[in-house]
Design an enzyme around this catalytic site. Structure first.
Site, PDB file in Angstrom:
ATOM      1  CG  HIS A  65      -3.500  -3.134   3.040  1.00 40.45           C
ATOM      2  ND1 HIS A  65      -2.062  -3.382   4.289  1.00 40.45           N
ATOM      3  CD2 HIS A  65      -4.400  -2.480   2.633  1.00 40.45           C
ATOM      4  CE1 HIS A  65      -2.363  -1.858   4.598  1.00 40.45           C
ATOM      5  NE2 HIS A  65      -3.533  -1.415   3.125  1.00 40.45           N
TER       6      HIS A  65
ATOM      7  CB  CYS B  32      -0.743  -0.107   1.369  1.00 38.62           C
ATOM      8  SG  CYS B  32      -1.987   1.201   1.088  1.00 38.62           S
TER       9      CYS B  32
ATOM     10  CD  GLU C 143      -1.277  -6.302   5.557  1.00 39.14           C
ATOM     11  OE1 GLU C 143      -2.247  -5.295   5.729  1.00 39.14           O
ATOM     12  OE2 GLU C 143      -0.803  -6.887   4.022  1.00 39.14           O
TER      13      GLU C 143
END
Length: 274
Positions: A242, A134, A244
């Protein structure tokens, strides 16, 4: 097949912190999701790199960080709510010294900007694996003298790239739009797919691509969603989304983290042999 990496010292990566100012107290902070995904799927150990106030000249700071990063096997540039200040990361006419408005919640985090400039500069010198997420993608672009749209909502009307803050946090990180993956690139080789559905939680975005950068994926409205550094001898990839947050249920995210972890392992082996 057994994974024997648990029986030997594993690769260690540095993760960029962010600065939080509350009640006059400065704190470096990082969301646990990054560490959890990197530990589980990249099979690396993590250390947090502290933000920088700019009290020392940038070259002096880089010399200090160089000694720290020589002990690392990879770099992760995390996301954050703050906007990137390109003047910190530009190679020419860099603005470095501390200022009164360095930290404005959800707007400005120049201590993080300084950290990212130093970390990317040293990682480039050491030819170290890098994963940008990001804000990290935007930093990797500006570090190569690329430019940013300050607010995508003013220039791109096709897709809403900001999160819906009325939704619960987990739902804000669910996929909301598609990206087309460039054939023959690093990302394509990792995920083996021509299209992805990704989440979108960013205000800024790439305007002009920096020198030596390959565009790895774009959204339907033309926003750059992934990039890599051309001619890099190792894994140096950035994602605007993102991976994660929902890595535990997303196979594509797991593949990306594993590829990064494998690159860090290879780097560690080479570093140990020097």
């Amino acid at each position: 097949m057994m994974d024997n990496r648990g029986h030997v010292a594993c690769a260690v990566v540095g993760i960029t912190a962010n600065r939080h100012l509350h009640d006059g107290v400065h704190r470096d902070w990082l969301r646990r999701r990054y560490i959890e995904a990197l530990t589980k799927y990249a099979s690396v150990e993590c250390v947090i790199l502290p933000t920088l106030d700019g009290d020392l000249p940038c070259d002096s700071t880089a010399r200090t960080f160089r000694e720290v990063m020589r002990r690392l096997d990879g770099l992760v540039l995390t996301g954050d709510e703050s906007d990137l200040d390109p003047d910190i990361l530009r190679k020419n006419e860099r603005v470095w010294a501390r200022a009164e408005d360095d930290i404005v919640p959800c707007k400005t985090d120049r201590p993080r900007d300084r950290l990212s400039w130093v970390a990317l500069t040293v990682a480039g010198e050491l030819q170290m694996p890098v994963l940008g997420i990001c804000r990290g993608l935007q930093e990797m672009n500006v570090h190569r003298n690329g430019t940013l749209h300050e607010d995508l909502s003013l220039s791109h009307k096709g897709i809403t790239h900001r999160e819906n803050t009325n939704l619960p946090r987990d739902e804000q990180y669910l996929p909301v739009h598609s990206v087309k993956v460039a054939p023959g690139g690093l990302l394509s080789s990792v995920i083996e797919s021509e299209e992805l559905r990704v989440n979108s939680l960013h205000k800024q975005g790439v305007a002009e691509v920096g020198a030596g950068i390959r565009v790895e994926a774009v959204a339907d409205d033309g926003v750059v969603e992934a990039l890599s550094y051309r001619n890099s001898p190792t894994f140096q990839l950035a994602l605007q989304w993102h991976p994660e947050w929902h890595a535990s249920s997303d196979k594509t995210s797991q593949r990306i983290f594993r590829a990064f972890g494998s690159a860090c392992d290879a780097y560690r082996t080479q570093r140990s042999a020097r």
